[in-house]
Motif scaffolding. Sequence first.
Motif, mmCIF file in Angstrom:
data_model
loop_
_atom_site.group_PDB
_atom_site.id
_atom_site.type_symbol
_atom_site.label_atom_id
_atom_site.label_comp_id
_atom_site.label_asym_id
_atom_site.label_seq_id
_atom_site.Cartn_x
_atom_site.Cartn_y
_atom_site.Cartn_z
ATOM 1 N N ALA A 1 -0.371 6.827 2.279
ATOM 2 C CA ALA A 1 0.310 6.690 1.153
ATOM 3 C C ALA A 1 0.986 5.256 0.711
ATOM 4 O O ALA A 1 2.336 5.613 1.966
ATOM 5 C CB ALA A 1 1.056 8.180 0.194
ATOM 6 N N LEU A 2 1.525 4.743 0.691
ATOM 7 C CA LEU A 2 2.107 3.652 -0.138
ATOM 8 C C LEU A 2 2.792 3.474 -1.026
ATOM 9 O O LEU A 2 2.214 3.392 -2.566
ATOM 10 C CB LEU A 2 1.874 2.107 0.246
ATOM 11 C CG LEU A 2 2.579 0.923 0.570
ATOM 12 C CD1 LEU A 2 1.550 -0.583 1.502
ATOM 13 C CD2 LEU A 2 3.628 0.558 -0.519
ATOM 14 N N ARG A 3 3.878 3.899 -1.836
ATOM 15 C CA ARG A 3 4.667 4.196 -2.688
ATOM 16 C C ARG A 3 5.835 3.824 -2.726
ATOM 17 O O ARG A 3 6.383 3.644 -4.260
ATOM 18 C CB ARG A 3 4.799 5.560 -3.131
ATOM 19 C CG ARG A 3 3.450 6.824 -2.701
ATOM 20 C CD ARG A 3 3.871 8.119 -3.298
ATOM 21 N NE ARG A 3 3.160 8.781 -2.435
ATOM 22 C CZ ARG A 3 1.591 8.831 -3.783
ATOM 23 N NH1 ARG A 3 1.449 8.029 -4.658
ATOM 24 N NH2 ARG A 3 0.614 9.929 -3.383
ATOM 25 N N GLY A 4 6.231 2.535 -1.921
ATOM 26 C CA GLY A 4 7.194 2.078 -1.911
ATOM 27 C C GLY A 4 6.881 0.288 -1.895
ATOM 28 O O GLY A 4 6.053 0.215 -2.678
ATOM 29 N N SER A 5 8.019 -0.351 -1.238
ATOM 30 C CA SER A 5 7.895 -2.236 -1.728
ATOM 31 C C SER A 5 7.964 -2.460 0.469
ATOM 32 O O SER A 5 8.688 -2.139 0.568
ATOM 33 C CB SER A 5 8.955 -2.833 -1.990
ATOM 34 O OG SER A 5 8.843 -3.519 -2.464
ATOM 35 N N THR A 6 6.631 -3.641 -0.091
ATOM 36 C CA THR A 6 6.419 -3.726 1.345
ATOM 37 C C THR A 6 5.669 -5.252 0.969
ATOM 38 O O THR A 6 5.069 -6.042 -0.442
ATOM 39 C CB THR A 6 5.501 -3.432 2.305
ATOM 40 O OG1 THR A 6 6.381 -3.801 3.595
ATOM 41 C CG2 THR A 6 4.443 -2.980 1.782
ATOM 42 N N LYS A 7 6.102 -6.444 2.835
ATOM 43 C CA LYS A 7 5.882 -7.816 1.707
ATOM 44 C C LYS A 7 4.629 -7.669 2.558
ATOM 45 O O LYS A 7 3.482 -8.976 1.703
ATOM 46 C CB LYS A 7 6.601 -8.848 2.627
ATOM 47 C CG LYS A 7 7.880 -8.983 1.995
ATOM 48 C CD LYS A 7 8.703 -9.727 2.781
ATOM 49 C CE LYS A 7 9.851 -10.061 2.304
ATOM 50 N NZ LYS A 7 11.116 -11.061 3.221
ATOM 51 N N SER A 8 3.696 -6.657 3.401
ATOM 52 C CA SER A 8 2.410 -6.815 3.674
ATOM 53 C C SER A 8 2.299 -5.936 4.328
ATOM 54 O O SER A 8 3.591 -5.194 4.559
ATOM 55 C CB SER A 8 2.329 -7.765 5.104
ATOM 56 O OG SER A 8 3.017 -7.827 6.148
ATOM 57 N N ALA A 9 0.920 -5.487 4.115
ATOM 58 C CA ALA A 9 0.432 -3.948 4.932
ATOM 59 C C ALA A 9 -0.756 -4.055 5.610
ATOM 60 O O ALA A 9 -2.087 -4.030 5.563
ATOM 61 C CB ALA A 9 0.566 -2.866 4.067
ATOM 62 N N ALA A 10 -0.888 -3.031 6.346
ATOM 63 C CA ALA A 10 -2.124 -2.254 7.349
ATOM 64 C C ALA A 10 -2.128 -1.219 7.203
ATOM 65 O O ALA A 10 -1.250 -0.505 7.961
ATOM 66 C CB ALA A 10 -1.967 -2.992 8.384
#
Length: 381
Positions: free
Chosen positions: A142-151
């Motif tokens: 789960a990605l609930r935060g903030s980021t510039k890119s994701a895999a």
Amino acid sequence: MPRNQFPSTQRRNAWGRIAMLFALIALALTALPVASFAGTDAAGNVLATDGDVNPSGVEGDLYWAGQALNLDDASIDRDIIAAGDTLSIRDCTVGGAVRLAARTIDIAKTTVDGSVTVAGQHVVLNTDSTANCFYAAGETVALRGSTKSAALAGDTVTIDGTVEGDVEVWADKLILGKNARITGTVNAHVSQDPERAEGAQVGALKIDRTENEDTSTVNDTIGGIVAAALSTCFVAILLELVFPRATAGAAGMLHQRPAPLWVSGLLGTVAVVPAVLLLIVSIAGLSLAGALMCGIIGIALVSAAFTGTAIARMVGHNQNRFAMASVGGILAGTLTALPLMGSFISGVAFVFTLGYVIQIIWRNAHLKPQQPTNTPELPTA
């Protein structure tokens, strides 16, 4: 072939192997002794285990290993490298990167200047957490935060946060929550249509539908089995040519005293990961850890051929040894290449080969210099 068109099945298999590797490391750490150790080197790096006090500030890197890490309200100037059963990082600032492996990982209200790379069973970059990029593999991610890119790779992947760039997803199920804010493209390699909540904002959504069942053709499967059989046969003949006493000794040991061989192999397999980790954490043992890993990799590469040769020589001890090595190599290569059961057969072969190596080292260490090596022999006709 464009990058995003790489076969999704192979990509997901690769992520699965990575996740399994990290999960095995994390689970193996539960076997570490309960006694704790800690220290700070001249560069400000902190080495800690389960029983240590939660550090409030670290000038260098934080290396941690144990069962449960609860890092709360701490400032880490550089990287966090940790492995265990449960890892929780809250209200922290990290000047470098975060590398974690555990069954459960929860990063909440934490600012990471570098990347976050994690693997486990349940993984979440929680609300109010920020990172430069987020790479995760697990059963649920789960990605609930903030980021510039994701895999992200997992059975179920949930994006309910902000991504200021592109996202790569390999999953059975993708969920885009109502708080999803993605400025770039989501390249979703999924087996079912993504669930998109009302309010989710996505720059572009590209779906590459995959199937749960194996899409490889029968010809591909047969070709892989034939290639594995031939290559293992070649290695088996080479082993018989270079190490005939070893294959004969393993065959004799399997025939006369199989119990010590299998027990040694099982215990060695369980102990190898904690041993390597302890050597790495001790810093002074890095060279030994590297040598041990090289040895384990070498054993894994030849284990199928060695086991097949030893069993074939035990069964056909009156036959030509090269002919039996060829037969054993072909059978071992075929079995290890079979779907579903191939991995299990490979594991059994590794345990057998490691057990033989341990038994030989143990016997040589306890023999007096003038005593000849007492290697079990095959029965005579």
